[in-house]
Design a protein around this motif. Structure first.
Motif, PDB file in Angstrom:
ATOM      1  N   VAL A   1     -31.446   5.159  25.236  1.00 30.74           N
ATOM      2  CA  VAL A   1     -31.377   4.501  26.540  1.00 30.74           C
ATOM      3  C   VAL A   1     -30.142   5.003  27.275  1.00 30.74           C
ATOM      4  O   VAL A   1     -29.171   5.439  26.668  1.00 30.74           O
ATOM      5  CB  VAL A   1     -31.332   2.965  26.389  1.00 30.74           C
ATOM      6  CG1 VAL A   1     -32.591   2.447  25.720  1.00 30.74           C
ATOM      7  CG2 VAL A   1     -30.104   2.529  25.592  1.00 30.74           C
TER       8      VAL A   1
ATOM      9  N   GLU B   1     -40.235   8.901  27.827  1.00 28.52           N
ATOM     10  CA  GLU B   1     -40.617   7.929  28.859  1.00 28.52           C
ATOM     11  C   GLU B   1     -42.134   7.879  29.011  1.00 28.52           C
ATOM     12  O   GLU B   1     -42.669   7.967  30.110  1.00 28.52           O
ATOM     13  CB  GLU B   1     -39.949   8.282  30.191  1.00 28.52           C
ATOM     14  CG  GLU B   1     -38.429   8.278  30.113  1.00 28.52           C
ATOM     15  CD  GLU B   1     -37.780   8.455  31.461  1.00 28.52           C
ATOM     16  OE1 GLU B   1     -37.903   7.551  32.303  1.00 28.52           O
ATOM     17  OE2 GLU B   1     -37.151   9.506  31.660  1.00 28.52           O
TER      18      GLU B   1
ATOM     19  N   HIS C   1     -36.654   3.099  29.525  1.00 25.67           N
ATOM     20  CA  HIS C   1     -35.812   2.266  30.389  1.00 25.67           C
ATOM     21  C   HIS C   1     -36.282   0.818  30.355  1.00 25.67           C
ATOM     22  O   HIS C   1     -35.681  -0.023  31.020  1.00 25.67           O
ATOM     23  CB  HIS C   1     -35.863   2.778  31.833  1.00 25.67           C
ATOM     24  CG  HIS C   1     -35.268   4.137  32.002  1.00 25.67           C
ATOM     25  ND1 HIS C   1     -33.915   4.387  31.928  1.00 25.67           N
ATOM     26  CD2 HIS C   1     -35.833   5.336  32.239  1.00 25.67           C
ATOM     27  CE1 HIS C   1     -33.669   5.672  32.115  1.00 25.67           C
ATOM     28  NE2 HIS C   1     -34.819   6.270  32.312  1.00 25.67           N
TER      29      HIS C   1
END
Length: 345
Positions: free
Chosen positions: A156, A291, A322
């Motif tokens: 992250v 992602e 995220h």
């Protein structure tokens, strides 16, 4: 404005010098061609007048000879006018052959390298890296981390901090300037590249699907060079593991459905699940998720995340995310900041 002009001076210096050289060559050759054309007219009529005066030929014969000479001169002049293009072609050909003759430091066609089985124990030790196009930007500055076999590592951090670069180094799209990446205590550069990538599964944010059937897209890159057939059972098992079998079965042509260019005939969630099935069909020992759910709506994300959680149970997983839903089940969470991992929990 001065600072802007100064920044452009150095990059434009070589193109400007080459442009001036080309313009000079073109101008000189044009002048030579025009001189030759006019000189041929003058010399031909001067000598021809002497031949007619001395009775060696008559006027029609003289004009026939002069016309032939002049047309020959014009063709010669036109040809010389292309000298600058010949020079450009030489430069272009030189660049092409230099590129073809260049040996890549990361060559997937090489047959050498370690081909032992990979279990999935992964580490990074003192990674330092800059992209070749931006050597002054330090992306990784001594990053180190370790993940045990079967664990899930979540990366992250803010955009541009080095998360995707870490994935690229694991796939050996690049090699770090400093540091090592041991997999099962063997440095990543010692593995045969094809063998290494066959044991890695990659699911990106925007997966690329080919304009072929779903079956072909899932089976892509399956290694059956040893004669092992790629069966429908293998493909269906991977689709079920990716939560894709149900929607594929509802399509009119099922697994024979052509997905269109880049998978345009499927929704975002469906494309992702096909990409996950493609990654899982090889039974990779390390799964890389860049992602993979960030571009999906809440409903599609939930379905795809369930697929990823199911897949992660069978292998070591490195995930960039995220969203809390992506990292809440991770065994190790590493914050990436300024090219290092300052916090690991």
């Amino acid at each position: 404005m001065r600072k802007y002009n100064a920044a452009l001076e150095i990059p434009l210096e070589i193109p400007i010098r080459n442009g001036r050289k080309s313009a000079m060559v073109a101008g000189i050759m044009f002048g030579i061609s025009e001189f030759l054309s006019q000189a041929l007219w003058a010399v031909s009529f001067w000598i021809g007048s002497i031949f007619v005066r001395d009775g060696f030929c008559d006027f029609p014969e003289l004009m026939t000879a002069i016309t032939g000479l002049l047309f020959a001169g014009m063709m010669l002049g036109n040809a010389s006018g292309q000298a600058s293009d010949v020079s450009k072609a030489k430069i272009a050909a030189t660049k092409i052959f230099r590129l073809l003759d260049r040996e890549s430091g990361i060559d997937p066609s090489k047959k050498t390298g370690e081909v032992s089985s990979i279990s999935g124990h992964l580490a990074a030790e003192g990674l330092r890296f800059e992209y070749p196009s931006r050597p002054d930007v330090h992306v990784l500055r001594g990053a180190s981390i370790e993940v045990s076999q079967g664990q899930t590592l979540a990366l992250v951090g803010a955009s541009g901090c080095g998360k995707s670069t870490t994935i690229a180094l694991l796939e050996r799209f690049y090699d770090p300037r400093e540091g090592t990446i041991p997999i099962d205590d063997t440095e990543i550069r010692e593995y045969n590249l094809n063998h290494l990538r066959f044991n890695l599964g990659l699911v990106s944010q925007e997966p690329d699907l080919f304009n072929r059937s779903i079956r072909d897209n899932i089976a892509y890159r399956l290694d059956h060079s040893d004669g092992t057939p790629v069966t429908d059972d293998t493909i269906i098992a991977a689709a079920k593991a990716a939560n894709a079998h149900s929607f594929i079965s509802e399509l009119e042509d099922g697994y024979d459905t052509v997905v269109g260019a880049r998978g345009e005939r499927l929704s975002g969630g469906q494309r992702q699940r096909v990409a996950i099935a493609r990654a899982l069909v090889r039974e990779p020992r390390i799964l890389l998720l860049d992602e993979a759910t960030s571009a999906l709506d809440a409903v599609s994300e939930r379905v795809v995340q369930d697929s990823l959680d199911k897949a992660a149970a069978e292998c070591t997983t490195v995930a960039i995310a995220h969203r809390l839903s992506t990292v809440k089940n991770a065994d190790v969470i590493a914050m990436v900041s300024k090219g290092i991992f300052p916090f690991i929990i």
